[in-house]
Design a protein around this motif. Structure first.
Motif, PDB file in Angstrom:
ATOM      1  N   ASP A   1       0.844  -1.188   0.000  1.00 28.27           N
ATOM      2  CA  ASP A   1       0.000   0.000   0.000  1.00 28.27           C
ATOM      3  C   ASP A   1       0.884   1.245   0.000  1.00 28.27           C
ATOM      4  O   ASP A   1       1.758   1.391   0.862  1.00 28.27           O
ATOM      5  CB  ASP A   1      -0.893  -0.021   1.243  1.00 28.27           C
ATOM      6  CG  ASP A   1      -1.917   1.086   1.259  1.00 28.27           C
ATOM      7  OD1 ASP A   1      -1.863   1.985   0.395  1.00 28.27           O
ATOM      8  OD2 ASP A   1      -2.770   1.048   2.153  1.00 28.27           O
ATOM      9  N   ALA A   2       0.657   2.139  -0.960  1.00 22.32           N
ATOM     10  CA  ALA A   2       1.465   3.361  -1.064  1.00 22.32           C
ATOM     11  C   ALA A   2       1.415   4.181   0.216  1.00 22.32           C
ATOM     12  O   ALA A   2       2.394   4.843   0.570  1.00 22.32           O
ATOM     13  CB  ALA A   2       0.997   4.195  -2.253  1.00 22.32           C
ATOM     14  N   ASP A   3       0.306   4.140   0.932  1.00 18.55           N
ATOM     15  CA  ASP A   3       0.174   4.905   2.171  1.00 18.55           C
ATOM     16  C   ASP A   3       1.082   4.385   3.283  1.00 18.55           C
ATOM     17  O   ASP A   3       1.317   5.095   4.261  1.00 18.55           O
ATOM     18  CB  ASP A   3      -1.277   4.903   2.653  1.00 18.55           C
ATOM     19  CG  ASP A   3      -2.194   5.663   1.703  1.00 18.55           C
ATOM     20  OD1 ASP A   3      -1.703   6.565   0.995  1.00 18.55           O
ATOM     21  OD2 ASP A   3      -3.392   5.345   1.669  1.00 18.55           O
ATOM     22  N   ARG A   4       1.570   3.165   3.152  1.00 11.63           N
ATOM     23  CA  ARG A   4       2.453   2.592   4.175  1.00 11.63           C
ATOM     24  C   ARG A   4       3.923   2.920   3.921  1.00 11.63           C
ATOM     25  O   ARG A   4       4.779   2.625   4.742  1.00 11.63           O
ATOM     26  CB  ARG A   4       2.285   1.077   4.230  1.00 11.63           C
ATOM     27  CG  ARG A   4       0.910   0.671   4.742  1.00 11.63           C
ATOM     28  CD  ARG A   4       0.747  -0.838   4.857  1.00 11.63           C
ATOM     29  NE  ARG A   4       1.894  -1.455   5.494  1.00 11.63           N
ATOM     30  CZ  ARG A   4       2.431  -2.618   5.103  1.00 11.63           C
ATOM     31  NH1 ARG A   4       1.916  -3.276   4.086  1.00 11.63           N
ATOM     32  NH2 ARG A   4       3.467  -3.125   5.739  1.00 11.63           N
ATOM     33  N   ILE A   5       4.227   3.518   2.765  1.00 14.56           N
ATOM     34  CA  ILE A   5       5.611   3.827   2.415  1.00 14.56           C
ATOM     35  C   ILE A   5       6.012   5.153   3.053  1.00 14.56           C
ATOM     36  O   ILE A   5       5.307   6.151   2.920  1.00 14.56           O
ATOM     37  CB  ILE A   5       5.785   3.886   0.881  1.00 14.56           C
ATOM     38  CG1 ILE A   5       5.440   2.520   0.269  1.00 14.56           C
ATOM     39  CG2 ILE A   5       7.198   4.315   0.508  1.00 14.56           C
ATOM     40  CD1 ILE A   5       5.362   2.523  -1.241  1.00 14.56           C
ATOM     41  N   ASN A   6       7.147   5.135   3.756  1.00 19.43           N
ATOM     42  CA  ASN A   6       7.670   6.356   4.374  1.00 19.43           C
ATOM     43  C   ASN A   6       9.198   6.304   4.351  1.00 19.43           C
ATOM     44  O   ASN A   6       9.774   5.380   3.786  1.00 19.43           O
ATOM     45  CB  ASN A   6       7.128   6.518   5.803  1.00 19.43           C
ATOM     46  CG  ASN A   6       7.481   5.348   6.687  1.00 19.43           C
ATOM     47  OD1 ASN A   6       8.624   4.896   6.724  1.00 19.43           O
ATOM     48  ND2 ASN A   6       6.489   4.834   7.407  1.00 19.43           N
ATOM     49  N   ASP A   7       9.841   7.294   4.965  1.00 19.65           N
ATOM     50  CA  ASP A   7      11.304   7.375   4.935  1.00 19.65           C
ATOM     51  C   ASP A   7      11.977   6.132   5.507  1.00 19.65           C
ATOM     52  O   ASP A   7      13.128   5.850   5.179  1.00 19.65           O
ATOM     53  CB  ASP A   7      11.793   8.610   5.699  1.00 19.65           C
ATOM     54  CG  ASP A   7      11.563   9.897   4.931  1.00 19.65           C
ATOM     55  OD1 ASP A   7      11.200   9.836   3.735  1.00 19.65           O
ATOM     56  OD2 ASP A   7      11.752  10.978   5.523  1.00 19.65           O
ATOM     57  N   ASP A   8      11.285   5.389   6.352  1.00 31.37           N
ATOM     58  CA  ASP A   8      11.857   4.201   6.969  1.00 31.37           C
ATOM     59  C   ASP A   8      11.668   2.935   6.143  1.00 31.37           C
ATOM     60  O   ASP A   8      12.233   1.890   6.478  1.00 31.37           O
ATOM     61  CB  ASP A   8      11.251   3.982   8.363  1.00 31.37           C
ATOM     62  CG  ASP A   8      11.606   5.107   9.325  1.00 31.37           C
ATOM     63  OD1 ASP A   8      12.724   5.664   9.211  1.00 31.37           O
ATOM     64  OD2 ASP A   8      10.770   5.446  10.167  1.00 31.37           O
ATOM     65  N   THR A   9      10.886   3.006   5.077  1.00 29.11           N
ATOM     66  CA  THR A   9      10.652   1.840   4.229  1.00 29.11           C
ATOM     67  C   THR A   9      11.958   1.497   3.507  1.00 29.11           C
ATOM     68  O   THR A   9      12.524   2.334   2.810  1.00 29.11           O
ATOM     69  CB  THR A   9       9.536   2.125   3.210  1.00 29.11           C
ATOM     70  OG1 THR A   9       8.356   2.514   3.912  1.00 29.11           O
ATOM     71  CG2 THR A   9       9.244   0.914   2.354  1.00 29.11           C
ATOM     72  N   SER A  10      12.419   0.257   3.703  1.00 28.57           N
ATOM     73  CA  SER A  10      13.703  -0.136   3.115  1.00 28.57           C
ATOM     74  C   SER A  10      13.682  -1.606   2.690  1.00 28.57           C
ATOM     75  O   SER A  10      12.736  -2.340   2.985  1.00 28.57           O
ATOM     76  CB  SER A  10      14.829   0.083   4.123  1.00 28.57           C
ATOM     77  OG  SER A  10      14.746  -0.878   5.155  1.00 28.57           O
ATOM     78  N   MET A  11      14.749  -2.008   2.031  1.00 31.04           N
ATOM     79  CA  MET A  11      14.898  -3.404   1.632  1.00 31.04           C
ATOM     80  C   MET A  11      14.893  -4.313   2.857  1.00 31.04           C
ATOM     81  O   MET A  11      14.448  -5.452   2.785  1.00 31.04           O
ATOM     82  CB  MET A  11      16.214  -3.594   0.863  1.00 31.04           C
ATOM     83  CG  MET A  11      16.255  -2.905  -0.473  1.00 31.04           C
ATOM     84  SD  MET A  11      17.834  -3.165  -1.324  1.00 31.04           S
ATOM     85  CE  MET A  11      17.496  -4.765  -2.074  1.00 31.04           C
ATOM     86  N   ASP A  12      15.387  -3.802   3.962  1.00 29.34           N
ATOM     87  CA  ASP A  12      15.519  -4.603   5.176  1.00 29.34           C
ATOM     88  C   ASP A  12      14.188  -4.896   5.860  1.00 29.34           C
ATOM     89  O   ASP A  12      14.078  -5.873   6.582  1.00 29.34           O
ATOM     90  CB  ASP A  12      16.455  -3.914   6.170  1.00 29.34           C
ATOM     91  CG  ASP A  12      17.865  -3.770   5.624  1.00 29.34           C
ATOM     92  OD1 ASP A  12      18.286  -4.627   4.816  1.00 29.34           O
ATOM     93  OD2 ASP A  12      18.537  -2.803   6.007  1.00 29.34           O
ATOM     94  N   ASN A  13      13.183  -4.041   5.653  1.00 23.79           N
ATOM     95  CA  ASN A  13      11.921  -4.239   6.371  1.00 23.79           C
ATOM     96  C   ASN A  13      10.706  -4.385   5.445  1.00 23.79           C
ATOM     97  O   ASN A  13       9.575  -4.282   5.901  1.00 23.79           O
ATOM     98  CB  ASN A  13      11.694  -3.112   7.393  1.00 23.79           C
ATOM     99  CG  ASN A  13      11.589  -1.745   6.760  1.00 23.79           C
ATOM    100  OD1 ASN A  13      11.268  -1.610   5.584  1.00 23.79           O
ATOM    101  ND2 ASN A  13      11.857  -0.715   7.543  1.00 23.79           N
ATOM    102  N   THR A  14      10.951  -4.615   4.159  1.00 23.16           N
ATOM    103  CA  THR A  14       9.862  -4.781   3.198  1.00 23.16           C
ATOM    104  C   THR A  14      10.013  -6.146   2.529  1.00 23.16           C
ATOM    105  O   THR A  14      10.899  -6.323   1.675  1.00 23.16           O
ATOM    106  CB  THR A  14       9.894  -3.650   2.149  1.00 23.16           C
ATOM    107  OG1 THR A  14       9.914  -2.389   2.834  1.00 23.16           O
ATOM    108  CG2 THR A  14       8.697  -3.717   1.224  1.00 23.16           C
TER     109      THR A  14
END
Length: 78
Positions: free
Chosen positions: A20-33
């Motif tokens: 969901d695009a609304d869940r993407i923020n500065d902390d969204t990374s390869m490590d936690n997605t």
């Protein structure tokens, strides 16, 4: 950077990573997605190149490890 550019990046990420695009923020990374694996990383970079009519060097591919990183790199190209 314009909110429209940031929203477009989120939309590309959402489609490629199936989140969901609304869940993407500065902390969204390869490590936690979970869906952000090596194959989808390539698809993400290609999607961003197509969407913004820009191109990235291989070294830049490797630097794109989070939404925050991507915003910075796309912003530098526009």
């Amino acid at each position: 950077m314009s909110k429209n550019v940031e929203q477009t990046i989120k939309e590309v990420m959402a489609v490629v990573l199936n989140i969901d695009a609304d869940r993407i923020n500065d902390d969204t990374s390869m490590d936690n997605t979970p869906g952000w694996d090596s194959a989808n990383h390539i698809n993400l970079v290609l999607g961003l190149e197509d969407e913004f009519a820009i191109s990235f060097e291989v070294a830049e591919f490797e630097m794109m490890r989070s939404y925050f990183d991507i915003v910075g790199l796309v912003g530098a190209k526009l």
